[in-house]
Design a protein around this motif. Structure first.
Motif, mmCIF file in Angstrom:
data_model
loop_
_atom_site.group_PDB
_atom_site.id
_atom_site.type_symbol
_atom_site.label_atom_id
_atom_site.label_comp_id
_atom_site.label_asym_id
_atom_site.label_seq_id
_atom_site.Cartn_x
_atom_site.Cartn_y
_atom_site.Cartn_z
ATOM 1 N N MET A 186 0.861 -1.195 0.000
ATOM 2 C CA MET A 186 0.000 0.000 0.000
ATOM 3 C C MET A 186 0.897 1.246 0.000
ATOM 4 O O MET A 186 1.848 1.320 0.783
ATOM 5 C CB MET A 186 -0.832 -0.059 1.268
ATOM 6 C CG MET A 186 -1.538 1.206 1.660
ATOM 7 S SD MET A 186 -2.716 0.833 2.976
ATOM 8 C CE MET A 186 -1.694 0.557 4.365
ATOM 9 N N GLY A 187 0.599 2.200 -0.864
ATOM 10 C CA GLY A 187 1.388 3.436 -0.907
ATOM 11 C C GLY A 187 0.479 4.647 -0.774
ATOM 12 O O GLY A 187 -0.187 5.034 -1.740
ATOM 13 N N MET A 188 0.455 5.215 0.423
ATOM 14 C CA MET A 188 -0.355 6.420 0.640
ATOM 15 C C MET A 188 0.523 7.593 1.073
ATOM 16 O O MET A 188 0.351 8.723 0.624
ATOM 17 C CB MET A 188 -1.394 6.171 1.744
ATOM 18 C CG MET A 188 -2.381 5.087 1.427
ATOM 19 S SD MET A 188 -3.782 5.117 2.563
ATOM 20 C CE MET A 188 -3.021 4.593 4.063
ATOM 21 N N THR A 195 -0.937 11.364 7.374
ATOM 22 C CA THR A 195 -2.316 11.394 7.848
ATOM 23 C C THR A 195 -3.188 12.123 6.831
ATOM 24 O O THR A 195 -4.271 11.666 6.454
ATOM 25 C CB THR A 195 -2.392 12.148 9.188
ATOM 26 O OG1 THR A 195 -1.500 11.526 10.100
ATOM 27 C CG2 THR A 195 -3.791 12.173 9.737
ATOM 28 N N PHE A 219 6.890 6.508 2.457
ATOM 29 C CA PHE A 219 6.916 5.189 3.095
ATOM 30 C C PHE A 219 6.137 4.254 2.197
ATOM 31 O O PHE A 219 4.958 4.502 1.920
ATOM 32 C CB PHE A 219 6.196 5.200 4.454
ATOM 33 C CG PHE A 219 6.980 5.785 5.601
ATOM 34 C CD1 PHE A 219 7.781 4.973 6.399
ATOM 35 C CD2 PHE A 219 6.897 7.138 5.893
ATOM 36 C CE1 PHE A 219 8.485 5.500 7.474
ATOM 37 C CE2 PHE A 219 7.603 7.679 6.971
ATOM 38 C CZ PHE A 219 8.403 6.859 7.761
ATOM 39 N N SER A 221 6.004 0.125 2.409
ATOM 40 C CA SER A 221 6.601 -1.075 2.994
ATOM 41 C C SER A 221 6.454 -2.271 2.065
ATOM 42 O O SER A 221 5.636 -2.273 1.146
ATOM 43 C CB SER A 221 5.928 -1.379 4.335
ATOM 44 O OG SER A 221 6.376 -0.463 5.309
ATOM 45 N N ASN A 266 10.882 -3.610 13.444
ATOM 46 C CA ASN A 266 10.275 -4.029 12.196
ATOM 47 C C ASN A 266 11.356 -4.282 11.149
ATOM 48 O O ASN A 266 11.216 -3.990 9.974
ATOM 49 C CB ASN A 266 9.307 -2.914 11.724
ATOM 50 C CG ASN A 266 8.376 -3.357 10.627
ATOM 51 O OD1 ASN A 266 8.504 -2.919 9.492
ATOM 52 N ND2 ASN A 266 7.452 -4.214 10.950
ATOM 53 N N ILE A 427 1.791 3.823 15.342
ATOM 54 C CA ILE A 427 2.066 4.943 14.425
ATOM 55 C C ILE A 427 1.417 4.733 13.058
ATOM 56 O O ILE A 427 0.729 5.624 12.541
ATOM 57 C CB ILE A 427 3.593 5.140 14.265
ATOM 58 C CG1 ILE A 427 4.199 5.636 15.588
ATOM 59 C CG2 ILE A 427 3.897 6.124 13.138
ATOM 60 C CD1 ILE A 427 5.720 5.716 15.587
ATOM 61 N N TRP A 428 1.660 3.538 12.456
ATOM 62 C CA TRP A 428 1.154 3.379 11.082
ATOM 63 C C TRP A 428 -0.344 3.044 11.092
ATOM 64 O O TRP A 428 -0.908 2.737 12.129
ATOM 65 C CB TRP A 428 1.972 2.365 10.272
ATOM 66 C CG TRP A 428 2.053 0.949 10.745
ATOM 67 C CD1 TRP A 428 1.277 0.344 11.688
ATOM 68 C CD2 TRP A 428 2.976 -0.050 10.298
ATOM 69 N NE1 TRP A 428 1.665 -0.962 11.850
ATOM 70 C CE2 TRP A 428 2.697 -1.246 11.010
ATOM 71 C CE3 TRP A 428 4.013 -0.088 9.368
ATOM 72 C CZ2 TRP A 428 3.407 -2.429 10.823
ATOM 73 C CZ3 TRP A 428 4.719 -1.277 9.172
ATOM 74 C CH2 TRP A 428 4.419 -2.413 9.895
ATOM 75 N N GLU A 429 -0.932 3.168 9.958
ATOM 76 C CA GLU A 429 -2.391 2.927 9.796
ATOM 77 C C GLU A 429 -3.224 3.879 10.650
ATOM 78 O O GLU A 429 -4.331 3.561 11.040
ATOM 79 C CB GLU A 429 -2.755 1.471 10.139
ATOM 80 C CG GLU A 429 -1.908 0.422 9.453
ATOM 81 C CD GLU A 429 -1.825 0.611 7.955
ATOM 82 O OE1 GLU A 429 -2.849 0.928 7.343
ATOM 83 O OE2 GLU A 429 -0.716 0.474 7.399
ATOM 84 N N GLY A 430 -2.680 5.060 10.902
ATOM 85 C CA GLY A 430 -3.387 6.059 11.708
ATOM 86 C C GLY A 430 -2.801 6.104 13.110
ATOM 87 O O GLY A 430 -2.963 5.159 13.885
ATOM 88 N N LEU A 437 -9.561 10.900 16.836
ATOM 89 C CA LEU A 437 -10.424 11.752 16.009
ATOM 90 C C LEU A 437 -11.374 10.892 15.171
ATOM 91 O O LEU A 437 -12.514 11.284 14.896
ATOM 92 C CB LEU A 437 -9.574 12.651 15.104
ATOM 93 C CG LEU A 437 -8.665 13.645 15.854
ATOM 94 C CD1 LEU A 437 -7.837 14.467 14.870
ATOM 95 C CD2 LEU A 437 -9.489 14.574 16.755
#
Ligand SMILES: Cc1cc2nc3c(=O)[nH]c(=O)nc-3n(C[C@H](O)[C@H](O)[C@H](O)COP(=O)(O)OP(=O)(O)OC[C@H]3O[C@@H](n4cnc5c(N)ncnc54)[C@H](O)[C@@H]3O)c2cc1C
Length: 544
Positions: A186-188, A195, A219, A221, A266, A427-430, A437
């Motif tokens: 996944m590349g966001m 965020t 990032f 992965s 990781n 940290i990752w995935e929000g 929030l």
């Protein structure tokens, strides 16, 4: 003359290595949660638990983290290669996880969700695998989650699904269409915003039946995945794309791996910085609907973050209890020293809660399609549970490390690796605030369903008091400022509720008293658990 002896001393009072254990049968809280929220196939889970708790698997995990991935940007003559090489131990771990279906078992052959208790059964396995090696689970979780986003493109899903669902791990660098199995990433996240993905600057230009993507990801992965779901700005806004490593003509697609991140933990997993130079990609979902499309995937990766953090806490606890039962200090085993019992029991109580909670959440995922209440549970509580469990894990693992004294600080004990691994799940995935929030957003979007959910969770006096406070905060004009306090409370109440459904009543009652009732210090060991309760919790945690 007699040969000099190198036996300068006897080695004693060291705990034996914690290995060759059945990670399922040695874990009463996990068995109870799987029975209550599944039920799962105990015999199959025990076979998995024996395999993953074996000395051989622990060794693979050590090797995969000692000999970390290497980026080969160019070949000897200067031609671009853009490949990452991994130690064989990493591939062996991937083959084990794929062979067990951790990357796909919650989907049917057509990409539709597998019936209950598919989520709980997989989660139990994922929880056990995370105890041994977290890094390789990154592509595993992304692969299984990608199917949820690909659901909006039935034709594409029908093509990839047989290759995704395969139980063969195929690490060869070839087009996915020629492979026995595939993984997806996944590349966001971009340099200027992770965020805030709407700040993405990577562009997507339509070109016949596909798009050309130009830009970067800061990032990305598991860059040796066979394809990625990538966000980019199309003419009508931020859009999700399927970007394979090879173009349909068989040539290598224009993904340029710039660098691998030098990460805290990781380490068996590669995380790349990447540039796209007119890379070939297929649109997934409508233009401008990128966030809506990829959020389907992210919901599942968030779930996995919580499951794996609970698993890591479990392994840290087991190591600590095991050591304390064998190590004597001042002529008494550590496990019998009251101050240590207080720490271990408090930690055991926390793991009971985290385990019950993540398995309860998986039940909600199992039933969400047909049960509105369960859908509301998954929507509101996924971010809350990710927040609470993932943020609890690092401090928890540190405390377990300290139970082993100096040995805990040394790599051979596995605790340093768990400790380095844990923060990334928060940290990752929000990240933490973003999760809080997200809870506010979910509550705001459907206040009626949220109110009903909170009422269902508050099934005892202490929880009712906590929920009344939480409900007020979540809907107040200053909710953002107090979001962490409210979301933590919400997760603790949900944990109490989950425990009341799967654990003996005395465990649930103790948790309610210790976490929602009596005042407690900020460190593990500061709850007034009492010796009898401590004995019960420790027996449940790890058989003697
Ligand atoms: C090891 C690793 C691997 C990764 N792999 C991938 C990958 O494969 N694919 C991918 O796309 N990304 C990946 N990421 C990126 C990761 O998802 C992001 O780092 C994360 O989402 C946070 O984004 P950011 O780094 O841009 O931080 P920012 O968005 O700048 O956030 C910084 C901090 O601000 C907080 N914050 C943000 N908004 C608000 C707000 N409105 N109010 C209050 N606080 C706020 C956040 O909680 C966070 O603590 C990876 C990260 C790591 C560490």
């Amino acid at each position: 003359m007699a040969a000099p002896s190198f036996d300068t001393h006897d080695v004693f009072n060291q705990s034996p290595p914690y290995r060759d254990v059945d990670l399922f049968l040695s874990d009463r809280p996990l068995q109870e949660a799987v029975a209550a929220f599944g039920p799962g196939d105990g015999a199959a889970l025990s076979a998995f638990g024996r395999r993953w708790g074996s000395a051989e698997m622990l060794d693979l995990a050590r090797l995969a983290n000692s000999f970390t991935p290497v980026l080969r940007t160019f070949d000897a003559k200067g031609f671009r290669r853009d490949v990452v090489e991994f130690h064989p131990a990493y591939h062996a771990l991937m083959a084990e996880s794929v062979g067990e279906g951790l990357h796909a078992s919650t989907w049917q052959a057509d990409g539709k969700p597998a019936p209950a208790p598919a989520q709980v059964e997989r989660a139990a396995r994922f929880y056990m695998a995370a105890q041994i090696e977290g890094g390789h689970l990154c592509p595993i979780t992304m692969t299984r989650a990608s199917v949820a986003a690909l659901d909006v493109e039935p034709a594409l899903l029908a093509r990839v699904m047989p290759v995704i669902a395969s139980r063969s791990y195929d690490p060869s660098f070839r087009p996915w269409t020629e492979k026995a199995g595939m993984t997806l990433g996944m590349g966001m996240t971009e340099k200027q915003g992770g965020t805030d993905v709407r700040a993405n600057t990577t562009t997507a230009t339509p070109d016949g039946d596909h798009y050309r993507i130009t830009g970067h990801k800061w990032f990305m992965s598991a860059p040796m995945c066979d394809a990625f779901l990538v966000l980019a700005q199309a003419p009508d806004g931020l859009t999700c794309f399927f970007m394979p490593r090879f173009r349909p003509d068989g040539s290598v697609n224009a993904l340029r791996l710039q660098r691998l991140k030098d990460k805290l933990g990781n380490r068996s997993n590669a995380s790349s910085e990447v540039e796209f130079a007119e890379a070939y990609a297929l649109r997934v979902g409508g233009e401008g609907r990128g966030v809506r499309t990829i959020i389907q995937m992210v919901q599942l990766t968030r779930l996995d973050c919580a499951i794996s953090s609970a698993g890591m806490m479990r392994m840290a606890l087991a190591q600590a209890v095991h050591h304390a039962r064998h190590r004597s200090v001042f002529q008494k085993h550590l496990a019998d020293q009251p101050a240590m019992r207080a720490v271990l029991a408090d930690m055991a109580l926390e793991v009971e809660a985290a385990t019950a909670l993540v398995m309860r959440l998986c039940r909600a995922f199992d039933l969400a399609a047909t049960d509105e209440n369960e859908a509301a549970y998954a929507r509101v509580l996924t971010p809350a549970i990710k927040y609470w469990v993932c943020k609890t894990a690092p401090a928890f693992i540190y405390e377990a490390m300290e139970c082993l004294g100096g040995n805990g600080y040394v790599e051979d004990s596995i605790l340093p690796r768990l400790y380095r691994e844990a923060p990334v799940n928060a940290i990752w995935e929000g990240s933490g605030n973003v999760m809080c929030l997200d809870v506010l957003r979910a509550v705001g979007r459907d206040p009626e369903a949220a109110r009903a959910l909170l009422a269902r969770l508050a099934d005892n006096d202490a929880s009712r008091g906590a929920i009344a406070e939480t409900g007020k905060i979540l809907t107040s004009p200053t909710a953002e400022m107090h979001a962490r306090a409210a979301v933590e409370r919400l997760a603790v109440v949900a944990a109490a509720n989950a425990l009341s459904q799967c654990a003996p009543a005395e465990v649930a009652d103790l948790f309610i008293r210790m976490r929602l009732g009596e005042r407690r210090g900020t460190m593990f060991g500061s709850s007034a658990i009492g010796d009898d309760n401590a004995a019960k919790l420790l027996r449940r945690a790890v058989p003697e």
